[in-house]
Motif scaffolding. Structure first.
Motif, PDB file in Angstrom:
ATOM      1  N   UNK A 165       0.534  -2.379   4.330  1.00  0.00           N
ATOM      2  CA  UNK A 165       1.087  -3.894   4.034  1.00  0.00           C
ATOM      3  C   UNK A 165       0.752  -4.808   5.270  1.00  0.00           C
ATOM      4  N   UNK A 166       0.639  -4.002   6.333  1.00  0.00           N
ATOM      5  CA  UNK A 166       0.364  -4.981   7.567  1.00  0.00           C
ATOM      6  C   UNK A 166      -1.014  -5.344   7.751  1.00  0.00           C
ATOM      7  N   UNK A 167      -1.973  -4.502   7.341  1.00  0.00           N
ATOM      8  CA  UNK A 167      -3.391  -4.901   7.266  1.00  0.00           C
ATOM      9  C   UNK A 167      -3.862  -5.514   6.095  1.00  0.00           C
ATOM     10  N   UNK A 168      -3.377  -5.210   4.951  1.00  0.00           N
ATOM     11  CA  UNK A 168      -3.853  -5.702   3.635  1.00  0.00           C
ATOM     12  C   UNK A 168      -2.485  -6.310   3.083  1.00  0.00           C
ATOM     13  N   UNK A 169      -1.724  -7.356   3.384  1.00  0.00           N
ATOM     14  CA  UNK A 169      -0.596  -7.731   2.676  1.00  0.00           C
ATOM     15  C   UNK A 169      -0.693  -8.272   1.296  1.00  0.00           C
ATOM     16  N   UNK A 170      -1.807  -8.382   0.874  1.00  0.00           N
ATOM     17  CA  UNK A 170      -2.042  -8.797  -0.461  1.00  0.00           C
ATOM     18  C   UNK A 170      -1.952  -7.724  -1.464  1.00  0.00           C
ATOM     19  N   UNK A 171      -1.989  -6.445  -1.150  1.00  0.00           N
ATOM     20  CA  UNK A 171      -1.859  -5.352  -1.921  1.00  0.00           C
ATOM     21  C   UNK A 171      -0.512  -5.196  -2.403  1.00  0.00           C
ATOM     22  N   UNK A 172      -0.471  -4.921  -3.657  1.00  0.00           N
ATOM     23  CA  UNK A 172       1.094  -4.322  -4.209  1.00  0.00           C
ATOM     24  C   UNK A 172       1.675  -3.390  -3.634  1.00  0.00           C
TER      25      UNK A 172
END
Length: 490
Positions: free
Chosen positions: A245-252
């Protein structure tokens, strides 16, 4: 005999049938060359051991044993092993030659991949690994270099697992054993149990490596990074990776939770099997609204819709069973709002009538006054009631129209399946099939090589386009290629 470099071997013919034409790549234990079968003209890939390993009988035996195990899978997402030979003391494998690029090249071009593009590549690979685990085979060296995005002549993509069974050879007695000054395997994708030197690592190792690989593809960064191999191994065994979530916040969040579960350091905290991992990932994509090809549902049946391919439309009810008559509702359920006032009004009229009758019966009868009678006075004639017009005769209902023929388009996934009706092949899907209006149901069978055939019922309730998914066969038997004659092109 002098040791030749791969480039110096171009033009050689192995076992009298495979001519070496180009160098495709080189690894820590061997190299791969492009070649051609002298008789059939088929292009192939030839994998050879480095000379330093070619003299060890144990290494050669395990080289063939693991290759035979991979060949026995007969899975569409595992690279095909076509032949294996020893020529003049040199062991080599003959593999199908793939056209495309490894996942490594795609990541270098794109940086990272969105879920809707990544998972159609990796989920078939996960299915291949699940089939391998069921046969007691563990890859143990999953990495982007060993996943090849192959394309056929029509441009259709088929991901393939490379070096299947070879990775087990590279471990020896320890996952971190070094030979010729190098670390066998790829440390960035090693599981904690591999990094700690455990001898008997199982399918959970592949689950961890797949989690690390997915992490890298979704973020563009490796889950574990360090300046030296010892520091890297310590990090794998001690620390958790930076949250997705920190490196790819766009992920569900559903997707990130699935990936982090695969990266649990303790074995009981990971998924019990690769199939469970893939099924959880498929369910997370559905929750996140990620659109995936329908063919992926067959890979993880416990997470697909409950409607099976043979139940696309419900069969018509038997003609002999009459439809049940409607049961009238109980009287107690009827509203009483109109009956109560009516009964009250009738009771009031009865009481009034009884009272009036008693009054008339008990009062004295008065003497009637004389009445003048007019002569010839006609009594009034009551008016005649208006005549009710006769009811028109009932109209004769029109004759029902004859049932119309209906055309359905039968589509198979994958495309090209044979469509069988009344035990005869009538074409290949997609195919238009006409159901006569007086026929309630058509039984249609679809079959495709390497897939499980499906039978469906096409009825008046079926849609115009009927899509049938043919699941792939998980495993099969093939002839042991050792010592087999030259193979014809596929």
């Amino acid at each position: 005999m002098p040791i030749l470099t791969p480039e110096e071997r171009i033009g050689q013919v192995l076992a009298g049938r495979y001519r070496l034409e180009s160098v495709l790549g080189q690894g820590g234990m061997g190299f791969v060359m492009g070649g051609k079968h002298e008789l059939t003209g088929r292009s192939v890939a030839v994998k050879l051991l480095l000379p330093s390993y070619g003299a060890e009988a144990e290494i050669i035996g395990r080289f063939f044993q693991e290759a035979k195990a991979a060949a026995s899978l007969n899975h569409p997402n595992v690279v095909d092993v076509l032949d294996m030979q020893i020529d003049d003391g040199e062991a080599f494998l003959v593999l199908e030659l793939l056209d495309g690029q490894p996942l490594t090249d795609l990541l270098e071009e794109r940086g990272k991949l969105p879920p809707e593009e990544l998972f159609p590549i990796l989920m078939p690979v996960m299915d291949a690994l699940a089939a391998a685990h069921e046969h007691g085979i563990v890859h143990r060296d999953l990495k982007p270099d060993n996943i090849f995005i192959s394309k056929d002549l029509r441009g259709r993509v088929t991901p393939k697992v490379l070096d299947f069974g070879i990775a087990k050879l590279t471990e020896g007695d320890s996952s971190v054993e070094t030979r010729t000054g190098g670390l066998l395997g790829t440390p960035h994708y090693m599981s904690p149990e591999q990094a700690q030197g455990h001898k008997n690592v199982g399918p959970s190792t592949d689950i961890w490596s797949m989690g690390v690989l997915i992490y890298e593809c979704l973020t563009g960064d490796r889950a574990f990074q360090a300046d030296s191999v010892p520091a890297l191994l310590l990090q794998i065994c001690t620390f958790d990776p930076i949250p997705l979530a920190d490196r790819a916040p766009e992920l569900h969040p559903a997707i990130t939770q699935v990936v982090h579960k695969a990266l649990a350091r303790e074995l009981p905290d990971r998924y019990a099997s690769m199939e469970d991992f893939g099924g959880a990932l498929f369910a997370a994509c559905r929750e996140a609204g990620v659109v995936l090809p329908a063919t992926l549902e067959e890979l993880f049946p416990q997470h697909r819709p409950t409607i099976a391919p043979g139940e696309l439309s419900a069969p018509p009810p038997p003609a002999s069973e009459p439809e049940p008559e409607p049961v009238p509702a109980p009287l107690a359920k009827k509203p009483a709002s109109k009956i109560v006032p009516m009964l009250s009004a009738v009771a009031v009229l009865l009481l009034v009538g009884i009272g009036a009758g008693l009054y008339l019966a008990t009062r004295p009868t008065p003497t009637p006054p004389p009445v003048a009678i007019a002569a010839n006075t006609p009594e009034p004639t009551p008016e005649a009631a208006p005549e009710t017009p006769p009811e028109p005769p009932p109209e004769t209902p029109p004759e029902p129209a004859p049932p119309q023929d209906v055309t359905h388009r039968v589509i198979s996934e994958p495309a090209g399946a044979e469509v069988v009706l009344d035990r005869e092949v009538i074409g290949e899907a997609p195919l238009a099939v006409t159901r006569p209006g007086d026929v309630a149901s058509l039984e249609i069978t679809l079959r495709l090589r390497g897939h499980v055939e499906q039978t469906i019922s096409v009825t008046e309730e079926s849609p115009e386009e009927v899509v049938v998914t043919l699941p792939r066969r998980r495993s099969g038997h093939r002839v042991d290629p050792v010592g087999a004659p030259a193979l014809a092109p596929r």
